[in-house]
Motif scaffolding. Structure first.
Motif, short mmCIF file in Angstrom:
data_model
loop_
_atom_site.label_atom_id
_atom_site.label_comp_id
_atom_site.label_asym_id
_atom_site.label_seq_id
_atom_site.Cartn_x
_atom_site.Cartn_y
_atom_site.Cartn_z
N LYS A 157 0.83 -1.20 0.00
CA LYS A 157 0.00 0.00 0.00
C LYS A 157 0.87 1.25 0.00
N SER A 158 0.24 2.38 -0.30
CA SER A 158 0.95 3.65 -0.35
C SER A 158 1.31 4.13 1.06
N ALA A 159 2.23 5.08 1.11
CA ALA A 159 2.61 5.67 2.39
C ALA A 159 1.42 6.38 3.05
N ALA A 160 0.59 7.04 2.23
CA ALA A 160 -0.58 7.74 2.77
C ALA A 160 -1.58 6.74 3.36
N TRP A 161 -1.82 5.64 2.65
CA TRP A 161 -2.74 4.62 3.15
C TRP A 161 -2.23 4.05 4.47
N ASN A 162 -0.95 3.77 4.55
CA ASN A 162 -0.39 3.22 5.78
C ASN A 162 -0.46 4.22 6.93
N ARG A 163 -0.25 5.49 6.62
CA ARG A 163 -0.38 6.51 7.65
C ARG A 163 -1.82 6.55 8.17
N GLY A 164 -2.77 6.49 7.25
CA GLY A 164 -4.17 6.50 7.66
C GLY A 164 -4.52 5.26 8.47
N ALA A 165 -4.03 4.11 8.05
CA ALA A 165 -4.30 2.86 8.78
C ALA A 165 -3.74 2.95 10.19
N TYR A 166 -2.54 3.49 10.31
CA TYR A 166 -1.91 3.63 11.63
C TYR A 166 -2.73 4.55 12.53
N LEU A 167 -3.13 5.70 12.00
CA LEU A 167 -3.89 6.65 12.81
C LEU A 167 -5.25 6.08 13.22
N VAL A 168 -5.95 5.47 12.28
CA VAL A 168 -7.30 4.96 12.56
C VAL A 168 -7.26 3.79 13.54
N GLU A 169 -6.33 2.85 13.30
CA GLU A 169 -6.28 1.64 14.13
C GLU A 169 -5.55 1.87 15.44
N GLY A 170 -4.69 2.90 15.50
CA GLY A 170 -3.91 3.15 16.70
C GLY A 170 -4.40 4.34 17.49
N PRO A 171 -3.72 5.49 17.40
CA PRO A 171 -4.05 6.62 18.27
C PRO A 171 -5.49 7.10 18.16
N ALA A 172 -6.04 7.16 16.96
CA ALA A 172 -7.42 7.68 16.82
C ALA A 172 -8.47 6.71 17.34
N HIS A 173 -8.13 5.46 17.49
CA HIS A 173 -8.98 4.40 18.05
C HIS A 173 -10.44 4.46 17.58
N CYS A 174 -10.62 4.66 16.26
CA CYS A 174 -11.96 4.83 15.70
C CYS A 174 -12.86 3.62 15.95
N ALA A 175 -12.28 2.42 15.90
CA ALA A 175 -13.10 1.22 16.05
C ALA A 175 -13.70 1.10 17.45
#
Length: 316
Positions: free
Chosen positions: A185-203
């Motif tokens: 995946k792209s760097a942007a996609w990985n950054r988004g995945a990290y933020l959503v799944e980690g610090p942003a804890h959206c789930a």
């Protein structure tokens, strides 16, 4: 009869010993050592707002959202959790913690005194964060105002008031794995995945939970009842009927920036305070979050579409 009683006593002793061992607060993480060197406060600030720290930890009623004195009451089926003081106050907050103790709390849900922390503090998501980001986040939080005042104890019913039992919960729901980028995946996609799944804890808000309070894996991000019993947290997968499948990337970035939906409505409930924080992220980070969320597998909401709230209008 004596043999029977002796056997029962032995079973009780063995069972108690097994419970004590299995529920021991452990460092369940592959985070590795905290990096040496000066923390990056700009990165710490980004992690702070990505993590939506002010929504829960800001002192209720205070206009200054950087005063993290805690005290917010979070109601749930298990009882009421009171959000702790995480300001740099040495006595009542985390001012006396080391960065290693902070990392242990974030990754393993263990307080400096060795007690389990309740997963109302979403360490099941924070465990994905890197050691560098935790170091920087801790350093940024230490620059915020110190707030005096210790928050009251949680008001939980039995057996949830027995903290030691959380060790069993963690065996099922906490794996200690740090986020691993997807090289395809792209760097942007990985950054988004990290933020959503980690610090942003959206789930943590946008997913239904089982009877033990853990996220149901195959229903992740599909919404569910608000834990406090008021309203329904929306489906944020790209399902066209019950989720955000008809949204564009620009639509989602706009929501994260201003709180406005494509239907010219604005988010309410807890999501309004989330947007206060995401609006402070860089444009690139908001776009990365949108890239990742819109790449999720479309899944229908966990209740009939006719009853579902429009995406973005109910909590989260």
């Amino acid at each position: 009869m004596k043999r029977l009683l002796g056997g029962l006593v032995l079973l009780v002793v063995v069972g108690a010993a097994a419970f004590w061992i299995l529920t021991s607060p452990r460092w369940q993480s592959d985070i590795g050592p905290i990096p040496a060197g000066a923390p990056n406060l700009d990165n710490g600030r980004a992690m702070f707002f990505a993590g939506d720290c002010t929504s829960c930890h800001a002192t209720p009623g205070q206009p200054d959202k950087t005063r993290l004195g805690g005290g917010l009451a979070l109601t749930s089926a298990f009882g009421t959790f009171y959000v702790p003081n995480v300001s740099p106050d040495v006595r009542d907050g985390i001012g006396g913690w080391t960065v290693e103790q902070f990392a242990r709390a974030m990754h393993a849900g263990v307080a400096p005194d060795g007690q389990h922390l309740y997963p109302s503090f979403p360490y099941t998501s924070f465990q994905r964060m890197t050691a560098t980001d935790l170091r920087d986040l801790f350093a940024f939080m230490k620059t915020l105002p110190a707030v005096q005042g210790r928050v009251r104890e949680h008001a939980l019913s039995f057996p949830y008031n027995i903290r030691r039992g959380l060790g069993l919960w963690k065996l099922r729901y906490l794996d200690g794995a740090v986020f691993q980028p997807d090289p395809s995946k792209s760097a942007a996609w990985n950054r988004g995945a990290y933020l959503v799944e980690g610090p942003a804890h959206c789930a943590e808000c946008h997913s239904p939970r089982d009877a033990f309070g853990g996220i149901i894996p195959d229903r992740r991000f599909t919404g569910g009842p608000n834990p406090d019993g008021r309203g329904f947290v929306p489906n944020i997968t790209p399902d066209p009927e019950t989720g955000i499948g008809k949204w564009t990337k620009a639509d989602l970035v706009e929501l994260l920036t201003t709180g406005f939906t494509p239907e010219f409505d604005s988010v309410g409930s807890n999501m309004a305070s989330v947007v206060e924080n995401t609006s402070k992220l860089s444009q690139a980070d908001r776009e990365a979050i949108a890239d990742y969320i819109l790449s999720l597998a479309p899944k229908p909401a966990t209740r009939p579409p006719a009853q579902s709230a429009p995406a973005g209008q109910s909590g989260g």
